[in-house]
Design an enzyme around this catalytic site. Structure first.
Site, PDB file in Angstrom:
ATOM      1  N   GLU A  46       0.874  -1.169   0.000  1.00  0.00           N
ATOM      2  CA  GLU A  46       0.000   0.000   0.000  1.00  0.00           C
ATOM      3  C   GLU A  46       0.918   1.227   0.000  1.00  0.00           C
ATOM      4  O   GLU A  46       1.807   1.320   0.847  1.00  0.00           O
ATOM      5  CB  GLU A  46      -0.875  -0.011   1.258  1.00  0.00           C
ATOM      6  CG  GLU A  46      -1.841   1.139   1.241  1.00  0.00           C
ATOM      7  CD  GLU A  46      -2.744   1.196   2.463  1.00  0.00           C
ATOM      8  OE1 GLU A  46      -2.702   0.278   3.305  1.00  0.00           O
ATOM      9  OE2 GLU A  46      -3.479   2.189   2.561  1.00  0.00           O
ATOM     10  N   LYS A  85       4.475   0.842   8.961  1.00  0.00           N
ATOM     11  CA  LYS A  85       4.582   2.120   8.251  1.00  0.00           C
ATOM     12  C   LYS A  85       3.923   3.239   9.049  1.00  0.00           C
ATOM     13  O   LYS A  85       4.413   4.359   9.083  1.00  0.00           O
ATOM     14  CB  LYS A  85       3.910   2.016   6.880  1.00  0.00           C
ATOM     15  CG  LYS A  85       4.719   1.247   5.861  1.00  0.00           C
ATOM     16  CD  LYS A  85       4.085   1.409   4.486  1.00  0.00           C
ATOM     17  CE  LYS A  85       3.699   0.101   3.869  1.00  0.00           C
ATOM     18  NZ  LYS A  85       2.300  -0.089   3.598  1.00  0.00           N
ATOM     19  N   ARG A 118       5.274 -12.601   9.961  1.00  0.00           N
ATOM     20  CA  ARG A 118       5.895 -11.288   9.754  1.00  0.00           C
ATOM     21  C   ARG A 118       7.293 -11.277  10.318  1.00  0.00           C
ATOM     22  O   ARG A 118       7.535 -11.851  11.382  1.00  0.00           O
ATOM     23  CB  ARG A 118       5.154 -10.219  10.569  1.00  0.00           C
ATOM     24  CG  ARG A 118       3.832  -9.810  10.119  1.00  0.00           C
ATOM     25  CD  ARG A 118       3.294  -8.776  11.104  1.00  0.00           C
ATOM     26  NE  ARG A 118       3.700  -7.435  10.728  1.00  0.00           N
ATOM     27  CZ  ARG A 118       3.083  -6.741   9.778  1.00  0.00           C
ATOM     28  NH1 ARG A 118       2.044  -7.240   9.148  1.00  0.00           N
ATOM     29  NH2 ARG A 118       3.493  -5.542   9.463  1.00  0.00           N
TER      30      ARG A 118
END
Ligand code: ATP
Ligand code: MG
Length: 560
Positions: free
Chosen positions: A38, A278, A268
């Site tokens: 994204e 982020k 992750r």
């Protein structure tokens, strides 16, 4: 073309095994993966794992990998982020297949899929507010309750959905939801929203749309449209897989789309003493706690690049992280040793002094010679330079001890040491200021020791040094961990409170003249001190501004 794509390690993992099996059983003849960021921030080390995995799989199996921007949240997404992400993927050495793709490329198709699901009574327009929806969703132990708008008929839904699209309703007043099961044990299946109204300008589609599809709806359909065979994502999406498969199943069965991708989850990557989100990294940037997204202390790909981490060091680290479903919280030392291993054979050696102590060589005269020395003792092709001794030199303050401790091999009063690439010297006198601080040493040169050892004694210590008159002043930025706690995310307080106030130190240093042969982004080893990179932006030969960032020390200093 560089060769990093070929360095994809030979190690195996469960995803590779799945793919091998799919190829063997001819379920697929070729594989297509994708990396779907994204564009709401710069990429971090966790994304590097996803990039190395997705592009690496494509390379290993002669398939292809798409770069697809998941641009469905227009308020947070910018062109700057898009550019930075493309740069980071390329810098890591990967090439995406064909044009860069955007979820927004599929907005028309996604809309068509939504209308189709409405026509099949599998989606409905709901007037509940977000708060009301939260209340009726139920919990892990309680089932949800049906929306009062759930039984609108298909025609009415179609009409309302078109009005949503045409901007007739305000933000938040209506959503389009899938009609699945409000009592499903999986909360994602309780009539999830697939479209919401947002009268916001979009970086790519401008003002064409005022309704935007949700991630869960967009992602699986985008995967299907791109013929993605294996859609690898992180574990938090495991609970969404049922929904992913539900959407694909209903659209494929009716021929609205023609391909069934498969979602596979892995854990992750997290790195100690930093955050990998982020959103949180953005907080550090907007609160000026770091100099920007590419601050060398940041765990961003651009930050690591500016820190001097070679891309091969990042690849090596990611390889060491492995791919599995178990928690993957990595020690900073593993990253640093990967970087060090790659730099060891690739970085020129130079001499620099960070905490200078002046020495006058009292018997310096015109008989004193100099030696040419290679930039790397094992790699002649890196070239050599003259290391010129002068009457006055600097050594590191901590390479001198007035009263030496046992086994001290560096300089002390009356003791001898070799100057790297030069002569052996002996300290004859210490000069102190009024407060008793040592401000200078007077030493003498053993003139028979250039390039050879004395026969009558052994001088074990070797120290680095620079010439006072020939060396070039520069600024060196030294870094410590960005946070004071290993897992700043896992504390109840605001993670920003845990930032290390001493994570950056700037010192004035002196480097031998060969600094003039370096270029921005070149990493060198300052002998005995560590690896340092000529800053990408602030190292400028024309302006004579020489700024270095410390990449990593020569050994692991974090060990207790
Ligand atoms: P962030 O919370 O940092 O924004 P994200 O998952 O929302 O992370 P995306 O841009 O959606 O960021 O991620 C793109 C891809 O990278 C996704 O497939 C995601 O699963 C993967 N990814 C993100 N963070 C990590 C991580 N820490 N480790 C491995 N893969 C990750
Ligand atoms: Mg995300």
């Amino acid at each position: 073309m560089d060769n990093s794509q070929n360095q994809t390690p030979a190690t195996t993992n469960f995803i590779k095994n799945i793919i091998e099996n799919d190829l063997q059983t001819k379920r697929h003849t070729t594989i297509i993966t994708r990396f779907p960021p994204e564009p709401n921030g710069y990429l971090h080390i966790g994304h590097a794992k996803s990039i190395c995995l997705n592009f690496g799989l494509a390379n290993t199996f002669n398939g292809t990998c798409n770069l697809r921007f998941d641009d469905t949240n227009p308020e947070k997404e910018t062109e700057e982020y898009i550019q930075s992400i493309m740069n980071d993927v390329s810098w890591l050495g990967f090439k995406w297949h064909g044009e860069v793709k955007y979820a927004s490329d599929y907005f028309d198709k996604l809309y068509e899929c939504a209308e189709y699901l409405i026509s099949q009574s599998r989606a409905y327009v709901c007037d509940l507010s977000f708060d009301e929806m939260k209340l009726t969703r139920g919990t892990l132990v309680n089932v949800g309750t049906n929306s009062p708008y759930r039984n609108r008929n298909a025609d009415e839904n179609l009409l309302l959905f078109r009005k949503m699209r045409d901007g007739e309703f305000e933000d938040g007043t209506k959503t389009l939801r899938l009609k699945i099961d409000m009592s499903s044990p999986n909360i994602n299946m309780r009539d999830p929203i697939i479209y919401r109204i947002k009268k916001i300008h979009h970086i790519r589609t401008a003002d064409k749309w005022c309704i935007y599809p949700m991630y869960d709806f967009t992602h699986c359909i985008s995967d299907a449209l791109e013929n993605i065979t294996h859609s690898c994502c992180t574990l938090e999406f495991a609970d969404h897989r049922l929904l992913y498969d539900w959407i694909i199943h209903h659209l494929v069965n009716d021929g609205i789309i023609s391909h069934t991708p498969r979602q596979i989850e892995f854990s992750r990557l997290e790195l100690q003493y930093t955050v990998t989100s982020k959103r949180k990294l953005n907080e550090l940037v907007v609160n000026n706690l770091v100099s920007g997204w590419d601050d060398p202390r940041m765990p961003t790909i651009s930050g690591m690049r500016r820190r001097g981490y070679p891309k091969d060091g990042i690849h090596l680290f990611i390889n060491r992280c492995g791919v599995s479903k178990s928690p993957n919280i990595m020690d900073l030392a593993v990253l640093e040793s990967s970087v060090r291993e790659v730099l060891e054979g690739n970085a020129k050696r130079l001499m620099a002094v960070l905490n200078p102590l002046k020495i006058t060589l009292t018997n310096f005269d015109e008989t004193i010679g100099s030696k040419k020395s290679p930039f790397h003792s094992k790699h002649e092709n890196m070239g050599e330079r003259m290391v010129e001794l002068t009457r006055e030199i600097y050594i590191e303050q901590d390479d001198f001890m007035e009263t030496p401790i046992a086994k001290w091999q560096r300089l002390s009063l009356g003791g001898e040491v070799r100057l790297r690439h030069s002569y052996i010297i002996k300290c004859d006198e210490i000069i102190k200021d009024d407060n008793g601080n040592i401000i200078q040493l007077n030493c003498s040169i053993d003139k028979n020791t250039l390039g050879r050892n004395p026969e009558d004694r052994k001088v074990k210590g070797v120290i680095h040094w620079v010439s006072v008159t020939k060396s070039i002043p520069c600024i060196v930025r030294l870094y410590d961990r960005l946070f004071t706690k290993a897992e700043p995310d896992h504390h109840t307080s605001d993670f920003k409170q845990l930032i290390n106030p001493n994570s950056l130190d700037e010192v004035n240093a002196y480097i031998e003249p060969a600094v003039n042969t370096l270029h921005p982004e070149e990493v060198v080893q300052f002998e005995r001190l560590g690896y340092f990179v000529a800053d990408r932006y602030d190292f400028n030969l024309t302006n004579k501004t020489y700024i270095f960032n410390k990449t990593v020390g020569l050994r692991d200093v974090w060990k207790n």
